[in-house]
Design a protein around this motif. Structure first.
Motif, PDB file in Angstrom:
ATOM      1  N   VAL A   6       0.823  -1.205   0.000  1.00 29.84           N
ATOM      2  CA  VAL A   6       0.000   0.000   0.000  1.00 29.84           C
ATOM      3  C   VAL A   6       0.863   1.263   0.000  1.00 29.84           C
ATOM      4  O   VAL A   6       0.609   2.196  -0.754  1.00 29.84           O
ATOM      5  N   VAL A   7       1.895   1.271   0.830  1.00 28.52           N
ATOM      6  CA  VAL A   7       2.676   2.492   1.046  1.00 28.52           C
ATOM      7  C   VAL A   7       3.458   2.915  -0.199  1.00 28.52           C
ATOM      8  O   VAL A   7       3.443   4.091  -0.571  1.00 28.52           O
ATOM      9  N   ILE A  10       1.433   4.442  -3.175  1.00 25.73           N
ATOM     10  CA  ILE A  10       0.967   5.777  -2.778  1.00 25.73           C
ATOM     11  C   ILE A  10       2.130   6.757  -2.796  1.00 25.73           C
ATOM     12  O   ILE A  10       1.988   7.904  -3.217  1.00 25.73           O
ATOM     13  N   TRP A  11       3.314   6.293  -2.357  1.00 28.97           N
ATOM     14  CA  TRP A  11       4.497   7.153  -2.382  1.00 28.97           C
ATOM     15  C   TRP A  11       4.827   7.581  -3.812  1.00 28.97           C
ATOM     16  O   TRP A  11       5.121   8.737  -4.061  1.00 28.97           O
ATOM     17  N   LEU A  13       2.807   7.805  -6.224  1.00 29.61           N
ATOM     18  CA  LEU A  13       1.715   8.648  -6.706  1.00 29.61           C
ATOM     19  C   LEU A  13       1.806  10.082  -6.178  1.00 29.61           C
ATOM     20  O   LEU A  13       1.638  11.039  -6.939  1.00 29.61           O
ATOM     21  N   VAL A  14       2.106  10.269  -4.899  1.00 33.41           N
ATOM     22  CA  VAL A  14       2.055  11.603  -4.304  1.00 33.41           C
ATOM     23  C   VAL A  14       3.338  12.006  -3.578  1.00 33.41           C
ATOM     24  O   VAL A  14       3.402  13.095  -3.021  1.00 33.41           O
ATOM     25  N   ALA A  34       0.600   3.028 -10.344  1.00 32.45           N
ATOM     26  CA  ALA A  34       0.491   2.700  -8.921  1.00 32.45           C
ATOM     27  C   ALA A  34      -0.267   1.387  -8.657  1.00 32.45           C
ATOM     28  O   ALA A  34       0.229   0.540  -7.913  1.00 32.45           O
ATOM     29  N   ALA A  38       1.317  -2.029  -7.086  1.00 27.35           N
ATOM     30  CA  ALA A  38       0.709  -2.670  -5.912  1.00 27.35           C
ATOM     31  C   ALA A  38       0.502  -4.166  -6.171  1.00 27.35           C
ATOM     32  O   ALA A  38       0.767  -4.998  -5.301  1.00 27.35           O
TER      33      ALA A  38
END
Length: 179
Positions: A6-7, A10-11, A13-14, A34, A38
């Motif tokens: 998950v982390v 997201i990292w 992505l943003v 992303a 995943a």
């Protein structure tokens, strides 16, 4: 390793936005990358945790650390290098830290590293599948050897001597009229 499913996407992505880089047009390709990352990270983590060598002590082996660790680190670095070219405010997390002079290097590294991260995910997944199959084969072979060494003892078994009443009897199967 489970949290990285998950982390890390997201990292990617943003993560650049946390350093002050703009988040406009580069968000679309990353929104596609992303979920794919995943899935790759989840597959590698699942294959790693499926091995008894890892499941028993609840810790990855040094082989896994050397194989999967740099790949996960490359995903973290990818989150810093992805360039957002939204007009005059182009940049990445690297350019926010180092300066706008690193924009060309960041763009080149982001393209190469993005491709390498995806390809490495497939290679690492293959290696983890191979390790799982080899470990399963070894465990199954050990079990078969253990079972083969056990004596088969039946308490109600009846043994006849070689020259007994059924010695020389032949059973023949022939096709009948109903076949």
């Amino acid at each position: 390793m489970i949290a990285s499913v998950v982390v890390l996407p997201i990292w990617v992505l943003v993560g650049r936005g946390l350093f002050g880089a703009p988040l406009a047009q580069a968000i679309v390709p990353l929104a596609l990358l992303a979920p794919f990352l995943a899935l790759q990270i989840g597959a590698v983590a699942g294959l790693t945790l499926a091995r008894k060598e890892v499941r028993g002590p609840r810790a990855v082996t040094w082989h896994d650390v050397r194989l999967v660790g740099p790949w996960l680190l490359a995903i973290v670095v990818l989150g810093m290098l992805v360039v957002d070219g939204s007009g005059a405010a182009s940049g990445s997390a690297l350019t926010a830290l180092v300066g706008a002079g690193a924009l060309t290097a960041s763009a080149a590294l982001a393209g190469v590293l993005g491709l390498l991260v995806v390809l490495a995910g497939f290679v690492i997944g293959y290696v983890q599948v191979r390790l799982l199959l080899l470990e399963t084969r070894t465990r199954l072979g050990a079990y078969v050897d253990q079972v083969a060494q056990r004596p088969i003892v039946a308490s109600d078994a009846v043994f006849e001597r070689p020259g007994g009443p059924q010695a020389g009897t032949t059973i023949r199967l022939e096709r009948g009229a109903s076949d």
